[in-house]
Motif scaffolding. Sequence first.
Motif, PDB file in Angstrom:
ATOM      1  N   ALA A  41       0.840  -1.207   0.000  1.00  0.00           N
ATOM      2  CA  ALA A  41       0.000   0.000   0.000  1.00  0.00           C
ATOM      3  C   ALA A  41       0.875   1.257   0.000  1.00  0.00           C
ATOM      4  O   ALA A  41       0.631   2.195  -0.774  1.00  0.00           O
ATOM      5  CB  ALA A  41      -0.942  -0.013   1.203  1.00  0.00           C
ATOM      6  N   GLU A  60      10.457   3.582   6.470  1.00  0.00           N
ATOM      7  CA  GLU A  60      10.275   2.136   6.651  1.00  0.00           C
ATOM      8  C   GLU A  60      11.148   1.651   7.810  1.00  0.00           C
ATOM      9  O   GLU A  60      12.342   1.889   7.824  1.00  0.00           O
ATOM     10  CB  GLU A  60      10.628   1.397   5.355  1.00  0.00           C
ATOM     11  CG  GLU A  60      10.763  -0.104   5.465  1.00  0.00           C
ATOM     12  CD  GLU A  60       9.562  -0.821   6.099  1.00  0.00           C
ATOM     13  OE1 GLU A  60       8.428  -0.576   5.661  1.00  0.00           O
ATOM     14  OE2 GLU A  60       9.766  -1.615   7.043  1.00  0.00           O
ATOM     15  N   GLY A  68       4.710  -7.161   3.724  1.00  0.00           N
ATOM     16  CA  GLY A  68       4.249  -8.545   3.683  1.00  0.00           C
ATOM     17  C   GLY A  68       4.339  -9.203   2.321  1.00  0.00           C
ATOM     18  O   GLY A  68       3.984 -10.382   2.188  1.00  0.00           O
ATOM     19  N   VAL A 132       8.513   5.217  12.762  1.00  0.00           N
ATOM     20  CA  VAL A 132       7.650   6.321  13.174  1.00  0.00           C
ATOM     21  C   VAL A 132       7.078   5.957  14.536  1.00  0.00           C
ATOM     22  O   VAL A 132       6.416   4.937  14.705  1.00  0.00           O
ATOM     23  CB  VAL A 132       6.541   6.578  12.126  1.00  0.00           C
ATOM     24  CG1 VAL A 132       5.491   7.531  12.681  1.00  0.00           C
ATOM     25  CG2 VAL A 132       7.156   7.133  10.852  1.00  0.00           C
ATOM     26  N   GLU A 180       0.079   1.115  13.129  1.00  0.00           N
ATOM     27  CA  GLU A 180       0.860   1.668  14.239  1.00  0.00           C
ATOM     28  C   GLU A 180       0.646   3.151  14.498  1.00  0.00           C
ATOM     29  O   GLU A 180       0.658   3.591  15.643  1.00  0.00           O
ATOM     30  CB  GLU A 180       2.348   1.397  13.991  1.00  0.00           C
ATOM     31  CG  GLU A 180       2.657  -0.073  14.068  1.00  0.00           C
ATOM     32  CD  GLU A 180       4.047  -0.356  14.590  1.00  0.00           C
ATOM     33  OE1 GLU A 180       4.763   0.585  14.992  1.00  0.00           O
ATOM     34  OE2 GLU A 180       4.405  -1.537  14.595  1.00  0.00           O
ATOM     35  N   MET A 227      -3.750  -2.694   4.958  1.00  0.00           N
ATOM     36  CA  MET A 227      -4.333  -3.476   6.073  1.00  0.00           C
ATOM     37  C   MET A 227      -4.640  -2.623   7.295  1.00  0.00           C
ATOM     38  O   MET A 227      -5.448  -3.025   8.150  1.00  0.00           O
ATOM     39  CB  MET A 227      -3.394  -4.618   6.474  1.00  0.00           C
ATOM     40  CG  MET A 227      -3.545  -5.902   5.691  1.00  0.00           C
ATOM     41  SD  MET A 227      -5.228  -6.422   5.337  1.00  0.00           S
ATOM     42  CE  MET A 227      -5.686  -7.328   6.819  1.00  0.00           C
ATOM     43  N   ARG A 237     -10.167  -9.887   6.552  1.00  0.00           N
ATOM     44  CA  ARG A 237      -8.854 -10.058   5.926  1.00  0.00           C
ATOM     45  C   ARG A 237      -9.034 -10.820   4.614  1.00  0.00           C
ATOM     46  O   ARG A 237     -10.061 -11.465   4.395  1.00  0.00           O
ATOM     47  CB  ARG A 237      -7.887 -10.781   6.854  1.00  0.00           C
ATOM     48  CG  ARG A 237      -8.268 -12.237   7.102  1.00  0.00           C
ATOM     49  CD  ARG A 237      -7.429 -12.866   8.198  1.00  0.00           C
ATOM     50  NE  ARG A 237      -6.014 -12.798   7.892  1.00  0.00           N
ATOM     51  CZ  ARG A 237      -5.066 -13.248   8.716  1.00  0.00           C
ATOM     52  NH1 ARG A 237      -5.386 -13.798   9.876  1.00  0.00           N
ATOM     53  NH2 ARG A 237      -3.803 -13.158   8.372  1.00  0.00           N
ATOM     54  N   GLY A 239      -6.085 -12.577   3.129  1.00  0.00           N
ATOM     55  CA  GLY A 239      -4.983 -13.497   2.865  1.00  0.00           C
ATOM     56  C   GLY A 239      -4.116 -12.986   1.713  1.00  0.00           C
ATOM     57  O   GLY A 239      -4.086 -11.789   1.432  1.00  0.00           O
TER      58      GLY A 239
END
Length: 262
Positions: A41, A60, A68, A132, A180, A227, A237, A239
Motif C-alpha cells: 500500500a 520504513e 508482507g 515512526v 501503528e 491493512m 482479511r 490473505g
Amino acid sequence: MLDDIKSVDETLITRTIIQKAAEDWVKFSECDVIVVGAGPAGLTASIYLARSGLKTLVLERRLSFGGGIGGGGMGLHKLVIEQPADEILREVGCRLEMVEDGVYVVDTAAMIAKLSTGAIDSGAKIILGITVDDVIFRSSPIKIFGVVVQWTSVIMSGLHVDPLPIRSKAVIDCTGHDAEVLSVISRKIPELNIMIPGEKSMWADMAERSTVEKTGEVCPGLYAAGMAVAALYQTPRMGPLFGGMLLSGRKVAELLIKKIKS
Ligand code: 48H
C-alpha cells in the motif's frame, strides 16, 4: 585491472555519507506527504504521489522494502492479484501470469523490486531503518502535522534517546495489520475517540472491496491505506490476495493529490 580500481580515502566515505544523508534529512524535514511503511500500500501510494510532483517521504522500519509481499502465501513466493489492480503492476513493468479471466499470479521478488523501483523512479525518497514513533498535532480542531521518528536500531536497543519531528501536510498510515500510527493516536490523543479493534476473519471478496472503500482520511492530516484500514474498521482479511492493497494505495494518493493540489 586492479590498477583501475580508484582509491578512496576513508574519511571521504564518512564525510560523503554524513553530508548527503544530512542534506536529505534537512530537505525532507518538511514535505507534502509522509508515507509510513514501504509495503504494497505504501509503495503504491508513493508512486502516484511522487509522480504528481508532491514531495513524498517514505519511512520504513526495516532495512528492506515490501512489507508482507515477501512472505507470499504461507512462505511460497507467489501472490494473487485481481483486476483492476493488475494495471498498477503493469505500469511499473511487473510481469503477471493469468490464472483465469481477471485473476493473475505474480512472483513476490518481482513485485517488491518493481513497486520499489517505481516509487524511487517517480521521485519518492525512501529511507530505511526508521521507525515512526509518534505524530505532531495541534488541537482545536485536532490536526496531525507530521510524525516523530527514531532509528529502529535505537528503539531495538532500548536506549533513552529522544526522537526528531518531521512536518508534512499529510501522513498516511501504511503500517499493515498493526496500524501503528493510528494506534499511537488512539492512545495519545483520546479526544479523537479512535479505537483499533483489528481486522475480522477471512472473507476475501468482501475484504478487498471494504479495504478500498474505507481507505481515506481518519482525522485531519492523517490517512489510512492497506491493512491498517481493515484494522481500524474491523473489516475482513483477504490473505495473500493483494489487489486491494495496491488499489488502496492508489486511492489514498488520488485523494491527497486532489486535496493538496486544489
Ligand atoms: C515505520 C513501519 C512501522 C512504523 C510498520 O504489512 P505491510 O505489507 O502493510 P500493507 O498494508 O501495505 O500490506 C498488507 C499485506 O502485506 C498483508 O499483510 C495482507 C494483505 N494480509 C492479508 C491477511 O489476511 O493477512 O507493510 C507495512 C510496512 C512494513 O514494511 C513494516 O516494517 C512497516 O510498514 N512499519 N515503518 N514505522 N512504526 N510499522
